[in-house]
Motif scaffolding. Structure first.
Motif, PDB file in Angstrom:
ATOM      1  N   GLN A  64       0.831  -1.201   0.000  1.00 58.63           N
ATOM      2  CA  GLN A  64       0.000   0.000   0.000  1.00 58.63           C
ATOM      3  C   GLN A  64       0.873   1.261   0.000  1.00 58.63           C
ATOM      4  OE1 GLN A  64      -2.514   0.361   3.457  1.00 58.63           O
ATOM      5  NE2 GLN A  64      -3.863   1.838   2.467  1.00 58.63           N
ATOM      6  N   LYS A  65       1.950   1.249   0.785  1.00 53.95           N
ATOM      7  CA  LYS A  65       2.856   2.404   0.822  1.00 53.95           C
ATOM      8  C   LYS A  65       3.549   2.612  -0.519  1.00 53.95           C
ATOM      9  CE  LYS A  65       3.828   2.270   5.774  1.00 53.95           C
ATOM     10  NZ  LYS A  65       4.853   2.036   6.793  1.00 53.95           N
ATOM     11  N   LEU A  66       3.990   1.516  -1.139  1.00 58.87           N
ATOM     12  CA  LEU A  66       4.644   1.619  -2.439  1.00 58.87           C
ATOM     13  C   LEU A  66       3.677   2.155  -3.494  1.00 58.87           C
ATOM     14  CD1 LEU A  66       6.738  -1.678  -2.484  1.00 58.87           C
ATOM     15  CD2 LEU A  66       7.612   0.664  -2.379  1.00 58.87           C
ATOM     16  N   ARG A  67       2.443   1.679  -3.460  1.00 61.92           N
ATOM     17  CA  ARG A  67       1.429   2.162  -4.399  1.00 61.92           C
ATOM     18  C   ARG A  67       1.177   3.653  -4.193  1.00 61.92           C
ATOM     19  NH1 ARG A  67      -2.424   0.167  -7.629  1.00 61.92           N
ATOM     20  NH2 ARG A  67      -2.063  -1.958  -6.965  1.00 61.92           N
ATOM     21  N   ALA A  68       1.054   4.072  -2.932  1.00 60.83           N
ATOM     22  CA  ALA A  68       0.814   5.486  -2.634  1.00 60.83           C
ATOM     23  C   ALA A  68       1.979   6.344  -3.117  1.00 60.83           C
ATOM     24  CB  ALA A  68       0.582   5.675  -1.138  1.00 60.83           C
TER      25      ALA A  68
ATOM     26  N   ALA B 135       1.750   9.149  -5.981  1.00 63.31           N
ATOM     27  CA  ALA B 135       2.133  10.526  -5.661  1.00 63.31           C
ATOM     28  C   ALA B 135       3.161  11.061  -6.649  1.00 63.31           C
ATOM     29  CB  ALA B 135       2.674  10.601  -4.234  1.00 63.31           C
ATOM     30  N   ALA B 136       3.989  10.186  -7.193  1.00 65.72           N
ATOM     31  CA  ALA B 136       5.041  10.616  -8.124  1.00 65.72           C
ATOM     32  C   ALA B 136       4.519  10.866  -9.540  1.00 65.72           C
ATOM     33  CB  ALA B 136       6.158   9.573  -8.165  1.00 65.72           C
ATOM     34  N   VAL B 137       3.369  10.320  -9.859  1.00 65.57           N
ATOM     35  CA  VAL B 137       2.843  10.448 -11.221  1.00 65.57           C
ATOM     36  C   VAL B 137       2.753  11.906 -11.649  1.00 65.57           C
ATOM     37  CG1 VAL B 137       0.767  10.120 -12.637  1.00 65.57           C
ATOM     38  CG2 VAL B 137       1.643   8.237 -11.252  1.00 65.57           C
ATOM     39  N   LYS B 138       2.281  12.775 -10.775  1.00 70.00           N
ATOM     40  CA  LYS B 138       2.101  14.189 -11.150  1.00 70.00           C
ATOM     41  C   LYS B 138       3.421  14.848 -11.545  1.00 70.00           C
ATOM     42  CE  LYS B 138       2.293  16.179  -6.519  1.00 70.00           C
ATOM     43  NZ  LYS B 138       2.275  15.210  -5.482  1.00 70.00           N
ATOM     44  N   ASP B 139       4.537  14.364 -11.001  1.00 71.82           N
ATOM     45  CA  ASP B 139       5.846  14.927 -11.355  1.00 71.82           C
ATOM     46  C   ASP B 139       6.241  14.606 -12.794  1.00 71.82           C
ATOM     47  OD1 ASP B 139       6.259  16.087  -8.872  1.00 71.82           O
ATOM     48  OD2 ASP B 139       7.240  14.293  -8.072  1.00 71.82           O
TER      49      ASP B 139
END
Length: 91
Positions: free
Chosen positions: A45-49, A53-57
């Motif tokens: 779950q942490k890795l997915r989050a 979160a990095a996608v927008k970058d």
């Protein structure tokens, strides 16, 4: 205690006491397995989050978009510079 010592000690117990030990050991093993599954799910779950979160970058306007987009300018001036870039360490 070693496994041999434990098995030797079990011989001195009644059948009821041995059964109680088996039940307790089984419960402990189930709890350990459940904890491991829970930790694995939390990590996933942490890795997915973090990935989400990095996608927008990497999207247009993001901090890393220009580094990875197909329409951005090359980082190196030539293929030769790219091949000779090598990794330098302080070792």
């Amino acid at each position: 205690m070693t496994k041999t010592e434990i098995l030797a000690a079990l011989k001195n117990l009644t059948a009821e006491e041995r059964l109680e030990i088996i039940e307790t050991a089984s419960r402990m093993m189930r709890e350990e397995i459940e904890e491991k599954v829970q930790r694995k799910a939390e990590r996933k779950q942490k890795l997915r989050a973090a990935a989400e979160a990095a996608v927008k970058d990497y999207m247009p306007g993001g901090a890393l978009h220009d580094l990875w987009s197909a329409d951005s300018e090359p980082y190196f001036e030539s293929e030769e510079e790219y091949l000779n870039a090598g990794i330098k360490t302080n070792a």
